[in-house]
Design an enzyme around this catalytic site. Structure first.
Site, PDB file in Angstrom:
ATOM      1  N   SER A  77       0.802  -1.243   0.000  1.00  0.00           N
ATOM      2  CA  SER A  77       0.000   0.000   0.000  1.00  0.00           C
ATOM      3  C   SER A  77       0.824   1.277   0.000  1.00  0.00           C
ATOM      4  O   SER A  77       0.255   2.351  -0.200  1.00  0.00           O
ATOM      5  CB  SER A  77      -0.930   0.021   1.211  1.00  0.00           C
ATOM      6  OG  SER A  77      -2.108  -0.639   0.888  1.00  0.00           O
ATOM      7  N   LYS A  80       0.500   3.491  -2.876  1.00  0.00           N
ATOM      8  CA  LYS A  80      -0.627   4.436  -2.983  1.00  0.00           C
ATOM      9  C   LYS A  80      -0.105   5.875  -2.957  1.00  0.00           C
ATOM     10  O   LYS A  80      -0.723   6.777  -3.529  1.00  0.00           O
ATOM     11  CB  LYS A  80      -1.647   4.186  -1.869  1.00  0.00           C
ATOM     12  CG  LYS A  80      -2.367   2.822  -2.032  1.00  0.00           C
ATOM     13  CD  LYS A  80      -3.278   2.501  -0.875  1.00  0.00           C
ATOM     14  CE  LYS A  80      -4.234   1.347  -1.127  1.00  0.00           C
ATOM     15  NZ  LYS A  80      -3.721   0.000  -0.953  1.00  0.00           N
ATOM     16  N   TYR A 201      -2.554  -1.538 -10.737  1.00  0.00           N
ATOM     17  CA  TYR A 201      -2.604  -1.343  -9.273  1.00  0.00           C
ATOM     18  C   TYR A 201      -1.770  -2.423  -8.572  1.00  0.00           C
ATOM     19  O   TYR A 201      -0.952  -2.134  -7.685  1.00  0.00           O
ATOM     20  CB  TYR A 201      -4.076  -1.395  -8.806  1.00  0.00           C
ATOM     21  CG  TYR A 201      -4.225  -1.562  -7.313  1.00  0.00           C
ATOM     22  CD1 TYR A 201      -4.201  -0.457  -6.465  1.00  0.00           C
ATOM     23  CD2 TYR A 201      -4.348  -2.836  -6.733  1.00  0.00           C
ATOM     24  CE1 TYR A 201      -4.308  -0.621  -5.087  1.00  0.00           C
ATOM     25  CE2 TYR A 201      -4.456  -3.000  -5.360  1.00  0.00           C
ATOM     26  CZ  TYR A 201      -4.425  -1.893  -4.543  1.00  0.00           C
ATOM     27  OH  TYR A 201      -4.515  -2.045  -3.177  1.00  0.00           O
ATOM     28  N   TYR A 253      -4.936   3.289   7.870  1.00  0.00           N
ATOM     29  CA  TYR A 253      -6.293   2.704   7.766  1.00  0.00           C
ATOM     30  C   TYR A 253      -7.117   3.001   9.018  1.00  0.00           C
ATOM     31  O   TYR A 253      -7.078   4.108   9.527  1.00  0.00           O
ATOM     32  CB  TYR A 253      -6.227   1.188   7.504  1.00  0.00           C
ATOM     33  CG  TYR A 253      -5.181   0.806   6.519  1.00  0.00           C
ATOM     34  CD1 TYR A 253      -5.266   1.241   5.199  1.00  0.00           C
ATOM     35  CD2 TYR A 253      -4.085   0.044   6.878  1.00  0.00           C
ATOM     36  CE1 TYR A 253      -4.301   0.893   4.273  1.00  0.00           C
ATOM     37  CE2 TYR A 253      -3.113  -0.304   5.953  1.00  0.00           C
ATOM     38  CZ  TYR A 253      -3.222   0.133   4.663  1.00  0.00           C
ATOM     39  OH  TYR A 253      -2.271  -0.198   3.763  1.00  0.00           O
ATOM     40  N   VAL A 271       1.199  -3.945   3.652  1.00  0.00           N
ATOM     41  CA  VAL A 271       1.155  -5.273   4.273  1.00  0.00           C
ATOM     42  C   VAL A 271       2.422  -6.107   4.023  1.00  0.00           C
ATOM     43  O   VAL A 271       2.557  -7.198   4.561  1.00  0.00           O
ATOM     44  CB  VAL A 271      -0.106  -6.092   3.879  1.00  0.00           C
ATOM     45  CG1 VAL A 271      -1.355  -5.508   4.502  1.00  0.00           C
ATOM     46  CG2 VAL A 271      -0.243  -6.232   2.368  1.00  0.00           C
TER      47      VAL A 271
END
Ligand code: GLN
Length: 333
Positions: A77, A80, A201, A253, A271
């Site tokens: 992530s 991102k 992605y 998150y 992760v």
């Protein structure tokens, strides 16, 4: 360049600083057994939970590298941030935030139901739905190679490659992300072919980086988009500011609020066990430790950041009484 560094805030480059970082790592190592490596992407389940590396750059280019700082792992992530930087640079905030919100979701990174019932736009670019929407936006204007080149540039790391095993492993098990992408297509947010969007992605999640590459990127964000060493501007200060703000409010998150209270350093997790943390105008930090807490954030990495936030005054809101108070895994303090 000196315009950006306010010497009041520069991280002291001393043996004391190094000693504090070493001790914070030793303490943080103790919480590794309380977490677990990710297994929902089968290939990530092979990670060695005892790996632990950190890199801490002061903005005058003081540098502390410890442990497994040069071991490669996938960005997950943390990519991102790359997607968001590229989207903001290409389209500007008005277009980007017409596709995706800027509010914390309070939900897991791959949540689906709330996305359908509570909102017609993904909550923010730091969760899977938001990043999928961002990748959809940039897809017509970029290629994987172009994104890889940008990742190499902003992480100052020519060795970044695609981890094919992790990519294939996630593609074979990404039903949730597929569901998110189709849901977004039904709402008119995803406009391109779902398979193409998910392929890009997922490839970006599977870029192999090190704690050092993350610290390089963090250092550029900490100095408003400029590399202090070369003087080169990589992203606008507006892009850097938006990215750092969303890291603070949404980067961890559904653990973002607690992390902001306990640590107070804008941070993005993945992760794969990476953390990219930006102590604004002070330091860029990269951490790798793949044992994760329940929210999917590196458990030892969070503990480590909480300790150095206090001791090195890297937090946004320094409280002179703070050193007396609790550690990360206890109650808010
Ligand atoms: N590739 C992962 C996914 O889409 C990234 C999630 C994460 O790092 N939190 O589920």
């Amino acid at each position: 360049m000196s315009r950006i560094i306010d010497t009041k805030y520069v991280l002291p480059d001393t043996d004391d600083t190094r000693q504090i970082v070493i001790e914070a790592m030793e303490e943080a190592r103790k919480v590794i057994p309380h977490g677990k490596v990710a297994t929902y992407i089968p290939e990530l389940g092979k990670a060695d939970p005892s790996r632990f590396g950190v890199v801490l750059y002061g903005l005058t280019n003081s540098k502390i590298c410890l442990g497994d700082y040069d071991v490669r792992f996938t960005m997950q992530s943390i990519s991102k941030l790359i997607n968001l930087c590229v989207a903001l640079e290409m389209f500007g905030p008005d277009i980007v935030f017409s596709k995706v919100g800027a509010e914390p979701s309070g939900e897991a990174f791959n949540s689906l139901v709330e996305l359908d019932t509570r909102s017609n736009k993904p909550f923010n670019p730091m969760v899977n739905s938001g990043a999928i929407a961002i990748v959809d936006l940039i897809l017509p204007k970029v290629s994987f190679d172009k994104m890889l080149a940008f990742a190499k540039e902003i992480c100052v790391d020519d060795e970044i490659t695609l981890n094919h095993e992790v990519f294939e492993s996630e593609m074979a098990t990404c039903q949730r992300n597929k569901a998110i992408a189709y849901l977004l297509q039904s709402k008119g947010i995803v406009e391109n072919d779902v398979d193409d969007v998910l392929e890009l992605y997922t490839k970006l999640c599977a870029l192999n980086v090190t704690a050092e590459s993350l610290a390089n990127f963090a250092k550029i964000l900490a100095s408003d988009g400029v590399c202090q060493l070369t003087g080169r501007r990589h992203i606008s200060s507006q892009t850097a500011r938006i990215v750092k703000t969303l890291m603070l409010t949404c980067g961890m998150y559904d653990g973002s609020g607690t992390f902001a209270v306990k640590v107070g350093i804008p941070t993005k997790s993945g992760v794969g066990g990476g953390l990219l943390a930006v102590s604004d105008k002070r330091a860029g930090i990269g951490v790798f430790s793949p044992s994760l807490d329940e929210q999917g954030n590196s458990i030892a990495g969070c503990e480590f950041l909480s300790r150095i936030a206090k001791k090195l005054k890297l937090t946004l809101f320094f409280d002179p009484e703070w050193e007396k108070i609790t550690v990360y895994n206890n109650e808010l303090g």
